[in-house]
Design a protein around this motif. Structure first.
Motif, PDB file in Angstrom:
ATOM      1  N   THR A  99      42.034  -6.716  63.953  1.00  0.00           N
ATOM      2  CA  THR A  99      41.873  -7.946  63.192  1.00  0.00           C
ATOM      3  C   THR A  99      43.213  -8.650  63.118  1.00  0.00           C
ATOM      4  O   THR A  99      44.270  -8.014  63.150  1.00  0.00           O
ATOM      5  N   ARG A 100      43.182  -9.967  63.038  1.00  0.00           N
ATOM      6  CA  ARG A 100      44.407 -10.751  62.875  1.00  0.00           C
ATOM      7  C   ARG A 100      44.642 -11.145  61.419  1.00  0.00           C
ATOM      8  O   ARG A 100      45.653 -11.761  61.110  1.00  0.00           O
ATOM      9  N   ILE A 101      43.710 -10.804  60.566  1.00  0.00           N
ATOM     10  CA  ILE A 101      43.816 -11.183  59.157  1.00  0.00           C
ATOM     11  C   ILE A 101      44.583 -10.099  58.406  1.00  0.00           C
ATOM     12  O   ILE A 101      44.219  -8.928  58.444  1.00  0.00           O
ATOM     13  N   LYS A 102      45.650 -10.516  57.725  1.00  0.00           N
ATOM     14  CA  LYS A 102      46.424  -9.590  56.917  1.00  0.00           C
ATOM     15  C   LYS A 102      45.729  -9.396  55.587  1.00  0.00           C
ATOM     16  O   LYS A 102      45.315 -10.349  54.942  1.00  0.00           O
ATOM     17  N   ARG A 103      45.622  -8.119  55.169  1.00  0.00           N
ATOM     18  CA  ARG A 103      44.874  -7.801  53.968  1.00  0.00           C
ATOM     19  C   ARG A 103      45.667  -6.814  53.122  1.00  0.00           C
ATOM     20  O   ARG A 103      46.602  -6.184  53.584  1.00  0.00           O
ATOM     21  N   ALA A 104      45.250  -6.680  51.877  1.00  0.00           N
ATOM     22  CA  ALA A 104      45.928  -5.768  50.959  1.00  0.00           C
ATOM     23  C   ALA A 104      45.331  -4.374  51.005  1.00  0.00           C
ATOM     24  O   ALA A 104      45.665  -3.527  50.198  1.00  0.00           O
ATOM     25  N   ASP A 105      44.397  -4.112  51.915  1.00  0.00           N
ATOM     26  CA  ASP A 105      43.829  -2.777  52.059  1.00  0.00           C
ATOM     27  C   ASP A 105      43.737  -2.468  53.547  1.00  0.00           C
ATOM     28  O   ASP A 105      44.086  -3.290  54.390  1.00  0.00           O
ATOM     29  N   ILE A 106      43.247  -1.294  53.873  1.00  0.00           N
ATOM     30  CA  ILE A 106      43.215  -0.898  55.275  1.00  0.00           C
ATOM     31  C   ILE A 106      41.792  -0.701  55.775  1.00  0.00           C
ATOM     32  O   ILE A 106      41.571  -0.060  56.793  1.00  0.00           O
ATOM     33  N   GLU A 107      40.796  -1.231  55.048  1.00  0.00           N
ATOM     34  CA  GLU A 107      39.445  -1.124  55.544  1.00  0.00           C
ATOM     35  C   GLU A 107      39.317  -1.915  56.844  1.00  0.00           C
ATOM     36  O   GLU A 107      39.903  -2.988  56.998  1.00  0.00           O
ATOM     37  N   ALA A 108      38.518  -1.429  57.762  1.00  0.00           N
ATOM     38  CA  ALA A 108      38.346  -2.105  59.044  1.00  0.00           C
ATOM     39  C   ALA A 108      36.882  -2.102  59.429  1.00  0.00           C
ATOM     40  O   ALA A 108      36.134  -1.197  59.081  1.00  0.00           O
ATOM     41  N   GLN A 109      36.479  -3.150  60.167  1.00  0.00           N
ATOM     42  CA  GLN A 109      35.106  -3.230  60.649  1.00  0.00           C
ATOM     43  C   GLN A 109      34.929  -2.529  61.985  1.00  0.00           C
ATOM     44  O   GLN A 109      33.815  -2.368  62.452  1.00  0.00           O
ATOM     45  N   VAL A 110      36.018  -2.144  62.618  1.00  0.00           N
ATOM     46  CA  VAL A 110      35.956  -1.471  63.908  1.00  0.00           C
ATOM     47  C   VAL A 110      36.749  -0.172  63.827  1.00  0.00           C
ATOM     48  O   VAL A 110      37.710  -0.062  63.062  1.00  0.00           O
ATOM     49  N   PRO A 111      36.350   0.831  64.594  1.00  0.00           N
ATOM     50  CA  PRO A 111      37.077   2.101  64.561  1.00  0.00           C
ATOM     51  C   PRO A 111      38.413   2.004  65.282  1.00  0.00           C
ATOM     52  O   PRO A 111      38.480   1.587  66.438  1.00  0.00           O
ATOM     53  N   VAL A 112      39.469   2.347  64.604  1.00  0.00           N
ATOM     54  CA  VAL A 112      40.804   2.371  65.176  1.00  0.00           C
ATOM     55  C   VAL A 112      41.354   3.781  65.025  1.00  0.00           C
ATOM     56  O   VAL A 112      41.501   4.283  63.916  1.00  0.00           O
ATOM     57  N   GLN A 113      41.629   4.426  66.150  1.00  0.00           N
ATOM     58  CA  GLN A 113      42.209   5.772  66.110  1.00  0.00           C
ATOM     59  C   GLN A 113      43.726   5.639  66.078  1.00  0.00           C
ATOM     60  O   GLN A 113      44.333   5.024  66.953  1.00  0.00           O
ATOM     61  N   THR A 114      44.334   6.219  65.055  1.00  0.00           N
ATOM     62  CA  THR A 114      45.782   6.152  64.907  1.00  0.00           C
ATOM     63  C   THR A 114      46.403   7.508  65.234  1.00  0.00           C
ATOM     64  O   THR A 114      46.047   8.526  64.638  1.00  0.00           O
TER      65      THR A 114
END
Length: 966
Positions: free
Chosen positions: A48-63
């Motif tokens: 996502t390009r939107i900066k947010r105050a949390d880390i919830e995501a609509q897509v799976p991101v493996q870190t």
């Protein structure tokens, strides 16, 4: 690991990110300066390009955190990523990609010494690689213009973490992000210095790897900085040191392995011709103490001279000359500096230089001459050998136009082919980023400039000049009139080619290539307005990119005089202008009775290419948090991949493929499997037997290519059952399940060469037969196989991941991470409707698509002690046995298929931390600690196994590491 809930266990993570000063463009955390507005605690993650105050995501991101990277025991970014379960077959340093690998149809070259990443088995060129959210330059292989990123250009020492988005993202990042995005986040938040020293070697005491990484960083009131340096030295391993790679076909006796898979280009020579005095066809080789009565019909094998009829026992074992692990020496330096121009604006600058020196090696280069040689080089196919040549033992001319069929001679006197690469990578980036407020809403912006360049040189020794060979075999009087020319003896066997002969026919070949990328971008993000369900998030941006690449083969190659794989220069450039927008729209708020939250994500990007015009790609996503412990999410995206420079502008080049001619008798005289009438119509005489299965395939770019277009869909859930945590069985317990589906239309590729040949013989359709030519003897002497927008690639599957952290006890803290990928379908269909050979559970063309890939890690920590145990599992595969179908190594001779059994590798790591300076970590570990051998691969090109799927044969790898901070 990921978590979607803002619970007591996620709040410390968010707070740490807010305070971590991880300000990097496009995908990183904005630094919260003491004097800046509190809005600077917004963060942004890949996807996502939107900066947010949390880390919830609509897509799976493996870190992959720095701890995950250290736990792997690896020294290459690419090797680390290739171990994730979603990774497919890709180049690495276990690929000895040289010699007859040649030039792929996409014009990218062989990628020798590179390590790339493939996600969802869709190919490396369909994965977008970012560094700190900015595109990284494509590889330079020194043999073409690459369309993928060489991850060996990025030192592992500078990496803080790696975020892998396993979903289509063209609407957010543009072209290439069809299969996913790899975002490599560099280190910058360091105060003090760090030194890391590694040493490792394989169980047989070879393949030593050593590295040293240096890092230093600090901060002042208004500035932060980080400087890192890295040195990695990986030594080579010869294929002859392992039983599995010592012969051309594994699992057979040495004699059978050479007879089935050996080369007819031998040190003693193979001579096929028609005697003009008797009309008898000969296929002979000099006696070396052994005789083989095998011969073709019509041959005279009742010989009393110094020759016997060529047979399987005479073939050449090229395997010991190859490399099982290629050498790679990498040196890199990186630095970045950040300065607070004002309380709300920061300027940054970054620079990187990396040099890779690597090499590949192949057996001494064979010289194939005559119409059945199939080299695609007219000077070799139309050779004339004078009867007056002082070394010609037959006393008459050997002329391709009349009586010569083929000569195969491998001058071992010239030594093996060695391809040495030097690859230099430069990167410079600078920009400004900051924040402002509109009312009570915070906004964030950044502008970025970057230039990156990847240039490569390759020096090839051990190859030959075919024009000089023709001069030296022709009329001796004509040779005497040419400076340096001396008659050549290709008839006398090993040792008969003198240093003077070699000096005339053996050049040093130098090739070069370069890829450059220049870009400028500007982005803004913030909350547009508030609704009853929450604020509407927004991001938008513009980007301009300019690509330029070229490949310059040695003048010898351009002139057509190179005896090896020929190619022509390639050059091209194009630019693209893009604009994108993204919205996050809350639809439901907590207390609505429909769950905690429901958000709709909308994104779109318009790209205008100078090569083909405009393209719009949208993406839609839903994120429904039903409860604190349960989240549903789904996305649908359109994607595209623009044709690369090599695909558009690549000149004609060649690679060699091992093909089984359906019109040929089998190796033991079995009837030809192809339709006899069709074979006759193609000009193949009855009783034809293929002399050289190594066929030269001519490839090239196509300026009329259209972009690949893709649809990507994902849906899944994240569940963190509180009853498990409340029962005291876990501090954290998360289950993530994601279904994925990708469909690519107009995939840019050439039809599989064996499939094309089979369809030509079966149908006589010009769509398959055009470009395939045959000599009067019946053998294939030309094979055109060009790029086009072929049919459709479809794949789908499931990711199932579990994360379990147990409560801390006197025995320490235990954690379990279990990641799984199940591939349900993979099919590639040509424009004609023909199914390509790659499928789930099939090993083909040195690559595999396992049905199930799994990584299970158990880690433990108690005080200063730590340990980790990892199991890497690959399910079984099936391959075609080829010419080895009649041997016991082929597990199912009735169907001509072989099973590659499921494989599980076990990795172990032990660590201890000493209170020295700011900490000294000592680590010892092993990869494949039980020495599991990879399954035998009868169809693989080199070394008897699939180097993109399995560890090298011959035992495990052991290492020690010391890491000190001060």
């Amino acid at each position: 690991m990921r978590s979607f809930r803002r619970s007591a266990r996620t709040r410390p993570l968010v707070a740490a990110l807010r305070a971590g000063c991880l300000l990097l463009p496009a995908t990183l955390v904005l630094e919260a300066q003491a004097q800046a507005p509190t809005r600077l605690d917004q963060i942004q993650v890949t996807g996502t390009r939107i900066k947010r105050a949390d880390i919830e995501a609509q897509v799976p991101v493996q870190t992959l955190t720095r701890a995950d990277i250290d736990r792997s025991g690896l020294t290459s970014v690419g090797d680390v990523i290739q171990q994730i379960t979603a990774s497919g077959s890709a180049l690495n340093t276990r690929f000895n990609s040289s010699g007859n690998f040649g030039f792929p149809p996409d014009g990218s070259g062989v990628g020798a010494g590179a390590t790339t990443v493939d996600l969802r088995h869709l190919g490396s060129k369909r994965v977008l690689v970012l560094v700190d959210g900015v595109r990284w330059v494509n590889e330079a292989s020194a043999s073409g213009v690459g369309a993928a990123t060489d991850l060996n250009t990025i030192p592992l020492a500078i990496v803080d973490r790696i975020e892998v988005l396993e979903d289509g993202a063209s609407s957010l990042y543009g072209s290439d992000a069809i299969a996913g995005v790899v975002n490599i986040i560099t280190r910058r938040d360091m105060e003090g210095a760090q030194v890391t020293v590694n040493y490792g070697e394989f169980g047989k005491g070879d393949g030593a790897q050593k590295s040293i990484d240096l890092g230093w960083g600090g901060r002042s009131d208004r500035a932060t900085w980080f400087v890192g340096a890295s040195y990695v030295d990986q030594r080579e391993i010869g294929a002859g040191t392992r039983a599995q790679s010592r012969y051309p076909v594994p699992g057979l006796s040495p004699e059978d392995a050479v007879a089935v898979g050996g080369s007819s280009g031998t040190p003693t020579g193979r001579f096929m011709f028609v005697d003009p005095n008797t009309g008898i066809t000969h296929d002979i080789t000099p006696n070396t103490g052994a005789s083989d009565p095998t011969y073709l019909p019509g041959q005279d094998c009742a010989r009393t001279d110094d020759y016997h009829c060529f047979g399987g026992a005479d073939r050449f074992n090229f395997s010991p000359y190859n490399l099982l692990l290629t050498p790679s020496e990498r040196k890199g330096v990186f630095g970045q500096f950040r300065f607070d121009v004002s309380p709300t604006t920061t300027w940054y600058a970054k620079a990187l230089y990396n040099r890779r020196e690597s090499a590949n090696q192949a057996a001494p280069e064979p010289i194939f001459l005559g119409p059945e040689a199939g080299t695609g080089n007219p000077q070799a196919d139309n050779i004339f050998i004078s009867g007056a040549n002082p070394y010609n033992p037959f006393g008459f001319d050997l002329d391709s136009a009349t009586n010569l069929i083929m000569i195969g001679r491998r001058p071992v006197e010239g030594g093996p082919r060695r391809y040495a690469q030097k690859v230099d990578t430069w990167y410079l980036g600078t920009g400004l980023e900051g924040s402002f407020e509109v009312g009570d809403r915070g906004w964030f912006w950044d502008v970025n400039l970057a230039y990156s360049e990847n240039s490569a040189e390759q020096v090839n020794t051990g190859s030959y000049n075919i024009r000089h060979i023709a001069n030296a075999l022709g009329d001796p009087a004509a040779c005497a009139a040419i400076a340096g020319c001396v008659p050549l003896d290709i008839f006398g066997g090993p040792g008969t080619i003198t240093p003077e002969m070699l000096a005339y026919i053996q050049p040093i070949v130098r090739d070069a290539s370069e890829n450059t990328l220049a870009l400028a971008s500007a982005n803004v993000s913030g909350d547009l307005f508030a609704t009853w369900a929450g604020a509407v998030g927004f991001a938008a941006g513009v980007e301009h990119r300019r690509y330029e690449g070229w490949y310059r083969p040695d003048p010898l190659t351009v002139a057509g005089d190179y005896n090896g794989v020929p190619s022509l220069p390639t050059s091209g450039k194009y630019d693209v202008n893009e604009v994108f927008a993204e919205f996050n729209v809350p639809l439901l708020a907590e207390g609505s009775g429909w769950g905690k939250a429901l958000d709709l994500s909308l994104a779109g990007r318009y790209s205008d290419y100078s090569t083909f015009g405009g393209e719009f790609t949208p993406k839609y996503g839903l994120r429904w948090q039903l409860a604190d412990e349960f989240l549903l999410r789904s996305t649908f995206a359109k994607g595209f991949r623009a044709p690369s420079i090599g695909e558009l502008f690549g000149s004609d080049s060649r690679f060699d493929a091992t093909l089984i001619d359906p019109c040929s008798l089998g190796p033991n005289g079995e009837p030809a499997p192809g339709d006899a009438a069709n074979c006759a119509a193609l000009g193949v005489p009855a009783g034809y037997a293929q002399t050289n299965p190594q066929i030269s395939i001519t490839t090239g770019g196509n300026p009329g290519l259209e972009p690949e277009r893709a649809d990507s869909f994902s849906a899944g859930f994240v569940w963190s059952p509180t009853f498990i945590e409340e029962s005291g069985l876990a501090e954290r317990f998360d289950i993530e399940v994601t279904f994925y589906r990708h469909e690519i239309e107009g995939a840019i590729q050439a039809i599989d060469a064996q499939t094309q040949l089979d369809l030509c013989v079966a149908t006589l359709d010009a769509a398959f037969c055009d470009g395939i030519t045959r000599a009067p003897t019946g053998g294939i002497n030309g094979f055109g196989n060009r790029l086009t927008n072929l049919g459709v690639i479809k794949t789908d599957g499931w990711d199932v991941d579990l994360f379990w952290t147990l409560p801390e006890t006197r025995a320490g803290r235990f954690g379990v991470t279990w990641r799984n990928t199940f591939v349900g379908r993979y099919e590639a269909v040509g424009a004609d409707g023909s199914l390509q050979p790659r499928q789930v559970g099939i090993e083909v063309n040195d690559s595999a698509i396992p049905e199930w890939s799994s990584n299970l890690t158990l880690d433990w920590r108690l005080g200063a002690f730590s340990a980790a145990w990892t199991m890497r599992h690959t399910s079984d595969l099936v391959e075609g046995c080829g010419n080895a179908a009649a041997f016991p190594a082929c597990s199912d001779p009735a169907t001509g298929t072989n099973r590659l059994g499921s494989t599980t590798y076990h990795d172990l790591q032990l660590g201890y931390r000493l209170d020295v300076a700011r900490g000294l970590d000592l680590t010892v570990g092993g990869l494949n600690v039980f020495g599991k051998e990879p399954p035998l691969c009868l169809s693989c090109s080199l070394n008897g196994y699939d180097a993109s799927t399995y560890d090298i044969p011959g035992g495990g790898y052991w290492y020690v590491r010391a890491d000190m901070r001060f």
